[in-house]
Design a protein around this motif. Structure first.
Motif, PDB file in Angstrom:
ATOM      1  N   ILE A 162      20.585 -14.499 -23.014  1.00  0.00           N
ATOM      2  CA  ILE A 162      19.196 -14.023 -22.436  1.00  0.00           C
ATOM      3  C   ILE A 162      18.160 -14.875 -23.163  1.00  0.00           C
ATOM      4  O   ILE A 162      17.247 -15.618 -22.721  1.00  0.00           O
ATOM      5  N   ALA A 163      18.128 -14.587 -24.645  1.00  0.00           N
ATOM      6  CA  ALA A 163      17.011 -15.077 -25.495  1.00  0.00           C
ATOM      7  C   ALA A 163      17.180 -16.639 -25.535  1.00  0.00           C
ATOM      8  O   ALA A 163      16.057 -17.343 -25.619  1.00  0.00           O
ATOM      9  N   ALA A 164      18.272 -16.927 -25.574  1.00  0.00           N
ATOM     10  CA  ALA A 164      18.454 -18.674 -25.628  1.00  0.00           C
ATOM     11  C   ALA A 164      18.056 -19.162 -24.220  1.00  0.00           C
ATOM     12  O   ALA A 164      17.290 -20.433 -24.299  1.00  0.00           O
ATOM     13  N   ALA A 165      18.134 -18.362 -23.097  1.00  0.00           N
ATOM     14  CA  ALA A 165      17.681 -19.163 -21.795  1.00  0.00           C
ATOM     15  C   ALA A 165      16.164 -18.941 -21.950  1.00  0.00           C
ATOM     16  O   ALA A 165      15.326 -19.989 -21.168  1.00  0.00           O
ATOM     17  N   HIS A 166      15.602 -18.082 -22.688  1.00  0.00           N
ATOM     18  CA  HIS A 166      14.090 -17.850 -22.634  1.00  0.00           C
ATOM     19  C   HIS A 166      13.593 -19.319 -23.300  1.00  0.00           C
ATOM     20  O   HIS A 166      12.585 -19.628 -22.985  1.00  0.00           O
ATOM     21  N   LEU A 167      14.402 -19.555 -24.311  1.00  0.00           N
ATOM     22  CA  LEU A 167      14.014 -20.806 -25.370  1.00  0.00           C
ATOM     23  C   LEU A 167      14.057 -22.072 -24.296  1.00  0.00           C
ATOM     24  O   LEU A 167      13.042 -22.818 -24.208  1.00  0.00           O
ATOM     25  N   GLY A 168      15.262 -22.288 -23.880  1.00  0.00           N
ATOM     26  CA  GLY A 168      15.620 -23.548 -23.188  1.00  0.00           C
ATOM     27  C   GLY A 168      16.227 -23.510 -21.975  1.00  0.00           C
ATOM     28  O   GLY A 168      16.228 -24.741 -21.208  1.00  0.00           O
ATOM     29  N   GLY A 169      16.123 -22.474 -21.159  1.00  0.00           N
ATOM     30  CA  GLY A 169      16.378 -22.375 -19.864  1.00  0.00           C
ATOM     31  C   GLY A 169      17.889 -21.965 -19.692  1.00  0.00           C
ATOM     32  O   GLY A 169      18.685 -22.595 -20.303  1.00  0.00           O
ATOM     33  N   ALA A 170      18.321 -21.510 -18.700  1.00  0.00           N
ATOM     34  CA  ALA A 170      19.867 -21.155 -18.452  1.00  0.00           C
ATOM     35  C   ALA A 170      20.563 -22.132 -18.390  1.00  0.00           C
ATOM     36  O   ALA A 170      21.820 -22.263 -18.676  1.00  0.00           O
ATOM     37  N   GLY A 171      20.028 -23.478 -17.728  1.00  0.00           N
ATOM     38  CA  GLY A 171      20.889 -24.660 -17.700  1.00  0.00           C
ATOM     39  C   GLY A 171      21.349 -25.255 -19.091  1.00  0.00           C
ATOM     40  O   GLY A 171      22.349 -25.445 -19.203  1.00  0.00           O
ATOM     41  N   SER A 172      20.270 -25.072 -19.855  1.00  0.00           N
ATOM     42  CA  SER A 172      20.913 -25.653 -21.436  1.00  0.00           C
ATOM     43  C   SER A 172      21.978 -24.760 -22.000  1.00  0.00           C
ATOM     44  O   SER A 172      22.664 -25.070 -22.621  1.00  0.00           O
ATOM     45  N   VAL A 173      21.625 -23.425 -21.809  1.00  0.00           N
ATOM     46  CA  VAL A 173      22.810 -22.582 -22.256  1.00  0.00           C
ATOM     47  C   VAL A 173      24.002 -22.611 -21.489  1.00  0.00           C
ATOM     48  O   VAL A 173      25.154 -22.855 -22.285  1.00  0.00           O
ATOM     49  N   LYS A 174      24.290 -22.789 -20.242  1.00  0.00           N
ATOM     50  CA  LYS A 174      25.362 -23.190 -19.658  1.00  0.00           C
ATOM     51  C   LYS A 174      26.159 -24.545 -20.178  1.00  0.00           C
ATOM     52  O   LYS A 174      27.385 -24.426 -20.513  1.00  0.00           O
ATOM     53  N   LYS A 175      25.173 -25.571 -20.625  1.00  0.00           N
ATOM     54  CA  LYS A 175      25.797 -26.858 -21.176  1.00  0.00           C
ATOM     55  C   LYS A 175      26.357 -26.616 -22.476  1.00  0.00           C
ATOM     56  O   LYS A 175      27.290 -27.158 -22.751  1.00  0.00           O
ATOM     57  N   PHE A 176      25.609 -25.765 -23.156  1.00  0.00           N
ATOM     58  CA  PHE A 176      26.090 -25.532 -24.520  1.00  0.00           C
ATOM     59  C   PHE A 176      27.551 -24.911 -24.476  1.00  0.00           C
ATOM     60  O   PHE A 176      28.149 -25.196 -25.365  1.00  0.00           O
TER      61      PHE A 176
END
Length: 216
Positions: A162-176
């Protein structure tokens, strides 16, 4: 600038050294209230307090790092990393407030008046909760699939996602999670660092909601 204001700002500079990973304050100018990438409003008030349910929406200049793993601890830790808890801070990319919201994200949670948003600590707290709820829904499958696993040397947890999504968006988290590609923001902060920094907080009390909005 008053002596009190200079003292407050100097205190912030000193405190920043204890927040590893926080954006550099090397170029802070006490006479203009500016630091590279940020502007700090003179109206902020210095109140080094630990947040509680009672005071969590009160306007503060700086909050000491909150201990524990509750949701309040989570949001205050995110706020400290994003803005050191400054409700009136605007960075060089136009992100605003204690949690550094962009205008597009604000509209997504139902807030169209960014000026009113900056003036209202209560509105900012509600916006953060709404965004957490949205990101939790966006990442619901990833939370189920990856929680507790180690990806790219990082332990994956719900709060970290959730914190990572706050920084870069949920799409960026899924890609990682799928490819290992790491998103960095304009200041060089990575979602991987957020996954690590904000792991194992209790965000279970926030209901996943695709359409979560702030009632204004």
């Amino acid at each position: 600038m008053t002596k009190k204001t200079k003292y407050v700002l100097a205190t912030v500079i000193i405190a920043s050294f204890f927040s590893t990973g926080f954006k550099s304050l090397d170029n802070f100018d006490l006479d203009t209230n500016t630091v590279e990438g940020f502007y700090i409003d003179d109206s902020e008030v210095f109140e080094p307090t630990v947040a509680t349910e009672k005071v969590e929406t009160e306007k503060t200049f700086f909050k000491l790092p909150y201990t524990g793993k509750s949701f309040i601890a989570f949001k205050e830790a995110v706020a400290f990393k994003e803005s050191m808890g400054l409700y009136h801070l605007i960075n060089s990319y136009g992100y605003m407030g204690k949690y550094q919201f962009g205008k597009t994200t604000l509209k997504g949670v139902g807030i169209n008046d960014s000026s009113e948003f900056l003036k209202s600590p209560e509105l900012q707290e509600k916006a953060f909760r709404a965004l957490v709820s949205r990101n939790k829904w966006e990442l619901r499958n990833e939370i189920k699939r990856y929680n507790g696993k180690v990806i790219g040397g990082v332990k994956i947890t719900e709060s970290g996602l959730i914190a990572a999504a706050h920084l870069g968006g949920a799409g960026s988290v899924k890609k990682f999670l799928r490819t290992g590609e790491v998103f960095h923001d304009g200041y060089g902060t990575s979602i991987k660092s957020y996954l690590q920094r904000f792991a194992d907080y209790d965000t279970s009390g926030i209901v996943a909601n695709k359409n979560a909005k702030v009632k204004v």
